[in-house]
Motif scaffolding. Structure first.
Motif, PDB file in Angstrom:
ATOM      1  N   ALA A  41       4.795  -0.399 -25.893  1.00  0.00           N
ATOM      2  CA  ALA A  41       4.003  -1.291 -26.748  1.00  0.00           C
ATOM      3  C   ALA A  41       2.520  -1.196 -26.421  1.00  0.00           C
ATOM      4  CB  ALA A  41       4.482  -2.724 -26.574  1.00  0.00           C
ATOM      5  N   GLU A  42       1.707  -1.284 -27.471  1.00  0.00           N
ATOM      6  CA  GLU A  42       0.254  -1.258 -27.297  1.00  0.00           C
ATOM      7  C   GLU A  42      -0.398  -2.254 -28.237  1.00  0.00           C
ATOM      8  OE1 GLU A  42      -1.836   2.647 -26.729  1.00  0.00           O
ATOM      9  OE2 GLU A  42       0.104   3.395 -27.453  1.00  0.00           O
ATOM     10  N   LEU A  43      -1.472  -2.853 -27.756  1.00  0.00           N
ATOM     11  CA  LEU A  43      -2.270  -3.762 -28.567  1.00  0.00           C
ATOM     12  C   LEU A  43      -3.568  -3.052 -28.933  1.00  0.00           C
ATOM     13  CD1 LEU A  43      -2.507  -6.889 -29.456  1.00  0.00           C
ATOM     14  CD2 LEU A  43      -4.077  -7.042 -27.533  1.00  0.00           C
ATOM     15  N   LYS A  44      -4.002  -3.252 -30.159  1.00  0.00           N
ATOM     16  CA  LYS A  44      -5.275  -2.675 -30.605  1.00  0.00           C
ATOM     17  C   LYS A  44      -6.094  -3.793 -31.235  1.00  0.00           C
ATOM     18  CE  LYS A  44      -6.974   1.064 -33.590  1.00  0.00           C
ATOM     19  NZ  LYS A  44      -6.536   2.034 -34.613  1.00  0.00           N
ATOM     20  N   VAL A  45      -7.326  -3.949 -30.781  1.00  0.00           N
ATOM     21  CA  VAL A  45      -8.207  -4.980 -31.335  1.00  0.00           C
ATOM     22  C   VAL A  45      -9.187  -4.290 -32.279  1.00  0.00           C
ATOM     23  CG1 VAL A  45      -9.816  -6.845 -30.822  1.00  0.00           C
ATOM     24  CG2 VAL A  45      -7.989  -6.304 -29.199  1.00  0.00           C
ATOM     25  N   GLU A  46      -9.127  -4.682 -33.536  1.00  0.00           N
ATOM     26  CA  GLU A  46      -9.976  -4.056 -34.552  1.00  0.00           C
ATOM     27  C   GLU A  46     -11.119  -4.992 -34.925  1.00  0.00           C
ATOM     28  OE1 GLU A  46      -8.304  -2.738 -38.518  1.00  0.00           O
ATOM     29  OE2 GLU A  46      -8.071  -0.928 -37.298  1.00  0.00           O
ATOM     30  N   LEU A  47     -12.359  -4.520 -34.757  1.00  0.00           N
ATOM     31  CA  LEU A  47     -13.543  -5.303 -35.097  1.00  0.00           C
ATOM     32  C   LEU A  47     -14.128  -4.753 -36.403  1.00  0.00           C
ATOM     33  CD1 LEU A  47     -15.213  -5.261 -31.558  1.00  0.00           C
ATOM     34  CD2 LEU A  47     -13.768  -7.057 -32.500  1.00  0.00           C
ATOM     35  N   THR A  48     -14.155  -5.580 -37.436  1.00  0.00           N
ATOM     36  CA  THR A  48     -14.661  -5.144 -38.741  1.00  0.00           C
ATOM     37  C   THR A  48     -15.933  -5.917 -39.078  1.00  0.00           C
ATOM     38  OG1 THR A  48     -12.373  -4.792 -39.437  1.00  0.00           O
ATOM     39  CG2 THR A  48     -14.052  -4.805 -41.163  1.00  0.00           C
ATOM     40  N   PRO A  49     -17.070  -5.211 -39.225  1.00  0.00           N
ATOM     41  CA  PRO A  49     -18.326  -5.912 -39.535  1.00  0.00           C
ATOM     42  C   PRO A  49     -18.228  -6.683 -40.856  1.00  0.00           C
ATOM     43  CG  PRO A  49     -18.754  -3.634 -38.927  1.00  0.00           C
ATOM     44  CD  PRO A  49     -17.275  -3.767 -39.099  1.00  0.00           C
ATOM     45  N   ASN A  50     -18.759  -7.910 -40.848  1.00  0.00           N
ATOM     46  CA  ASN A  50     -18.798  -8.725 -42.062  1.00  0.00           C
ATOM     47  C   ASN A  50     -20.148  -8.556 -42.759  1.00  0.00           C
ATOM     48  OD1 ASN A  50     -16.251  -9.828 -41.670  1.00  0.00           O
ATOM     49  ND2 ASN A  50     -17.041 -11.529 -40.452  1.00  0.00           N
ATOM     50  N   GLU A  51     -20.154  -8.817 -44.050  1.00  0.00           N
ATOM     51  CA  GLU A  51     -21.406  -8.717 -44.800  1.00  0.00           C
ATOM     52  C   GLU A  51     -22.420  -9.750 -44.310  1.00  0.00           C
ATOM     53  OE1 GLU A  51     -22.631  -8.792 -49.455  1.00  0.00           O
ATOM     54  OE2 GLU A  51     -20.599  -8.091 -49.002  1.00  0.00           O
ATOM     55  N   ASN A  52     -21.913 -10.965 -44.043  1.00  0.00           N
ATOM     56  CA  ASN A  52     -22.789 -12.050 -43.556  1.00  0.00           C
ATOM     57  C   ASN A  52     -22.231 -12.631 -42.265  1.00  0.00           C
ATOM     58  OD1 ASN A  52     -24.641 -12.162 -45.888  1.00  0.00           O
ATOM     59  ND2 ASN A  52     -22.803 -12.785 -47.010  1.00  0.00           N
ATOM     60  N   PRO A  53     -23.131 -13.127 -41.381  1.00  0.00           N
ATOM     61  CA  PRO A  53     -22.653 -13.754 -40.145  1.00  0.00           C
ATOM     62  C   PRO A  53     -21.831 -15.008 -40.454  1.00  0.00           C
ATOM     63  CG  PRO A  53     -25.042 -13.387 -40.081  1.00  0.00           C
ATOM     64  CD  PRO A  53     -24.596 -13.129 -41.476  1.00  0.00           C
ATOM     65  N   SER A  54     -20.887 -15.299 -39.580  1.00  0.00           N
ATOM     66  CA  SER A  54     -20.122 -16.549 -39.690  1.00  0.00           C
ATOM     67  C   SER A  54     -20.177 -17.246 -38.336  1.00  0.00           C
ATOM     68  CB  SER A  54     -18.667 -16.249 -40.065  1.00  0.00           C
ATOM     69  OG  SER A  54     -17.958 -15.760 -38.939  1.00  0.00           O
ATOM     70  N   GLU A  55     -19.507 -18.395 -38.241  1.00  0.00           N
ATOM     71  CA  GLU A  55     -19.479 -19.107 -36.949  1.00  0.00           C
ATOM     72  C   GLU A  55     -18.759 -18.311 -35.879  1.00  0.00           C
ATOM     73  OE1 GLU A  55     -16.185 -21.336 -39.342  1.00  0.00           O
ATOM     74  OE2 GLU A  55     -17.858 -19.972 -39.740  1.00  0.00           O
ATOM     75  N   PHE A  56     -18.037 -17.236 -36.279  1.00  0.00           N
ATOM     76  CA  PHE A  56     -17.304 -16.406 -35.319  1.00  0.00           C
ATOM     77  C   PHE A  56     -18.049 -15.119 -34.970  1.00  0.00           C
ATOM     78  CE2 PHE A  56     -14.056 -18.758 -37.785  1.00  0.00           C
ATOM     79  CZ  PHE A  56     -13.633 -19.595 -36.759  1.00  0.00           C
ATOM     80  N   GLY A  57     -19.265 -14.953 -35.490  1.00  0.00           N
ATOM     81  CA  GLY A  57     -20.041 -13.758 -35.159  1.00  0.00           C
ATOM     82  C   GLY A  57     -20.269 -12.860 -36.357  1.00  0.00           C
ATOM     83  N   LEU A  58     -20.538 -11.586 -36.058  1.00  0.00           N
ATOM     84  CA  LEU A  58     -20.898 -10.630 -37.115  1.00  0.00           C
ATOM     85  C   LEU A  58     -19.712  -9.822 -37.624  1.00  0.00           C
ATOM     86  CD1 LEU A  58     -24.240  -9.159 -35.678  1.00  0.00           C
ATOM     87  CD2 LEU A  58     -23.908 -11.175 -37.103  1.00  0.00           C
ATOM     88  N   GLU A  59     -18.543 -10.038 -37.023  1.00  0.00           N
ATOM     89  CA  GLU A  59     -17.379  -9.258 -37.446  1.00  0.00           C
ATOM     90  C   GLU A  59     -16.127 -10.117 -37.472  1.00  0.00           C
ATOM     91  OE1 GLU A  59     -19.005  -7.475 -34.356  1.00  0.00           O
ATOM     92  OE2 GLU A  59     -18.371  -9.379 -33.556  1.00  0.00           O
ATOM     93  N   SER A  60     -15.134  -9.636 -38.216  1.00  0.00           N
ATOM     94  CA  SER A  60     -13.814 -10.274 -38.166  1.00  0.00           C
ATOM     95  C   SER A  60     -12.968  -9.470 -37.181  1.00  0.00           C
ATOM     96  CB  SER A  60     -13.171 -10.324 -39.550  1.00  0.00           C
ATOM     97  OG  SER A  60     -13.097  -9.039 -40.104  1.00  0.00           O
TER      98      SER A  60
END
Length: 201
Positions: A41-60
């Motif tokens: 088993a492996e975990l992969k964390v995917e960071l996807t840039p958002n068009e606009n900043p949110s309270e969680f940062g610049l990416e989902s």
């Protein structure tokens, strides 16, 4: 806009920290899962840039997982069974508890869908966590229950038309009987008592 620039600057600092942390998180989770019989088993964390900043940062952020060798990564919520999800959550929480400096953590049946040696290894991970924070675990598994320093029994009592939920701390002998009952039912056999004693030692 000055405020938007300031938000983006702070967001970029957070993004850099996330990018640096992803690799070690993935590697540590893989090691924990291997301990809990999820060798491939492996975990992969995917960071996807958002068009606009949110309270969680610049990416989902999305957590992806593959549980079998050769299969592709899929969303954690789609692919993991109850037992797999329990183990993945324990791995992540165990890692975060060290870096997050938490005073306490409560596991409400995090051992759902596991048994035997896997449950024993999960109990050992929780016991290790208890070296640096208070761990409270609600469980129906003897392998987990036997790892705690204190053992509390939660039970219901009916008086006339009222049901009351109670909790009591068990002493060593009561604990032995309780674990034997978890193993084999209300009137535990000698084999179950011996097994409970072994788990407690």
């Amino acid at each position: 806009n000055r405020k938007l620039l300031a938000v983006k600057e702070k967001g970029e600092l957070l993004s850099d920290k996330r990018k640096k942390g992803v690799s070690s998180l993935q590697s540590e989770v893989k090691n924990y899962l291997s301990e809990m019989a999820m060798t491939h088993a492996e975990l992969k964390v995917e960071l996807t840039p958002n068009e606009n900043p949110s309270e969680f940062g610049l990416e989902s952020i999305e957590f992806l997982v593959r549980t079998n060798k050769g299969s592709g990564f899929e969303s954690l919520k789609k692919v993991a069974s109850g037992g797999e999800l329990s183990r993945i959550m324990l791995a992540i929480k165990s890692i975060l508890s060290v870096s997050g400096n938490l005073p306490a953590i409560i596991f409400d049946e995090i051992d759902t869908g596991v048994s035997g040696e896997v449950a024993n290894n999960m109990g050992s991970i929780m016991k290790k966590m208890a070296n640096h924070l208070q761990v409270i675990s609600i469980t129906h598994l003897p392998q987990i229950a036997s790892k705690g320093k204190q053992h509390y029994k939660v039970f219901k009592e009916t008086k006339e038309d009222t049901t009351i939920t109670k909790i009591t701390q068990l002493n060593r002998d009561e604990r032995l009987v309780e674990i034997a009952q978890i193993l084999s039912g209300e009137n535990p056999s000698q084999a179950a008592i011996d097994n409970a004693r072994e788990l407690l030692n």
